[in-house]
Design a protein around this motif. Structure first.
Motif, PDB file in Angstrom:
ATOM      1  N   ARG A   1       0.801  -1.232   0.000  1.00  0.00           N
ATOM      2  CA  ARG A   1       0.000   0.000   0.000  1.00  0.00           C
ATOM      3  C   ARG A   1       0.827   1.272   0.000  1.00  0.00           C
ATOM      4  O   ARG A   1       0.312   2.333  -0.332  1.00  0.00           O
ATOM      5  CB  ARG A   1      -0.914   0.014   1.226  1.00  0.00           C
TER       6      ARG A   1
ATOM      7  N   SER B   1      -1.040   7.606   4.950  1.00  0.00           N
ATOM      8  CA  SER B   1      -2.339   7.925   5.545  1.00  0.00           C
ATOM      9  C   SER B   1      -2.122   8.691   6.837  1.00  0.00           C
ATOM     10  O   SER B   1      -1.016   8.741   7.383  1.00  0.00           O
ATOM     11  CB  SER B   1      -3.118   6.634   5.826  1.00  0.00           C
ATOM     12  N   ASP B   2      -3.193   9.290   7.357  1.00  0.00           N
ATOM     13  CA  ASP B   2      -3.088  10.093   8.581  1.00  0.00           C
ATOM     14  C   ASP B   2      -2.647   9.248   9.775  1.00  0.00           C
ATOM     15  O   ASP B   2      -1.861   9.704  10.606  1.00  0.00           O
ATOM     16  CB  ASP B   2      -4.423  10.771   8.889  1.00  0.00           C
ATOM     17  N   ARG B   3      -3.138   8.021   9.847  1.00  0.00           N
ATOM     18  CA  ARG B   3      -2.764   7.143  10.973  1.00  0.00           C
ATOM     19  C   ARG B   3      -1.280   6.799  10.926  1.00  0.00           C
ATOM     20  O   ARG B   3      -0.585   6.840  11.940  1.00  0.00           O
ATOM     21  CB  ARG B   3      -3.597   5.860  10.941  1.00  0.00           C
TER      22      ARG B   3
ATOM     23  N   LYS C   1       1.051   8.562   9.425  1.00  0.00           N
ATOM     24  CA  LYS C   1       1.804   9.788   9.715  1.00  0.00           C
ATOM     25  C   LYS C   1       1.914  10.021  11.213  1.00  0.00           C
ATOM     26  O   LYS C   1       2.992  10.320  11.730  1.00  0.00           O
ATOM     27  CB  LYS C   1       1.120  10.998   9.064  1.00  0.00           C
TER      28      LYS C   1
END
Length: 144
Positions: free
Chosen positions: A11, A54-56, A58
């Protein structure tokens, strides 16, 4: 600028333009070569501004990076373990990959509460009463 992309997993792939490399003089063993050739690598990666994460991921990466990340959200990995520039470059990229893989790992499942078994409760109470008896025997003898 790092030219080739860095493959993390199925991913996540970091584009080459997101990575910046800078070569500096390294300390340590290496003789006169250390004083002449810039073999240490400083790899810069803007975690907060990266469109590849993704935000998680990061948030986890910023937490894992600790002091290696600047106030602007740029991660700096310095590699000077080896005497050649190419091996230090590979080392820095590998360390970035490990950090991002750890950040992308799924969170552990929540803990399920369990009740103690009937036997363990009985054993605990029996042990407590046994300790109580031992402590009672330590006192002064009671005379009538």
């Amino acid at each position: 600028m790092a030219s080739e992309a860095l493959y993390i997993n199925d991913r996540i792939t970091i584009a080459g333009w997101e990575l910046t490399e800078q070569f500096v003089l390294a300390g340590g063993p290496g003789g006169q070569n250390v004083n002449k050739v810039a073999t240490a690598v400083q790899l810069f990666f803007g975690i907060v501004s990266s469109p590849s994460l993704s935000d998680r991921v990061k948030a986890n990466a910023v937490r894992l990076a600790g002091r290696r990340i600047s106030k602007d959200g740029v991660l700096m990995i310095e590699a000077s373990r080896f005497r050649s520039q190419d091996r230090n470059r590979e080392d820095a990229r590998e360390r970035l990959k490990e950090l991002l893989l750890e950040a992308a790992a799924p969170p552990p499942p929540p803990r399920r509460k369990t009740k103690p078994t009937k036997g363990s409760i009985e054993r605990r109470l029996k042990e407590k009463s046994g300790r109580s008896e031992v402590k009672k025997m330590r006192g002064k003898p009671g005379g009538d």
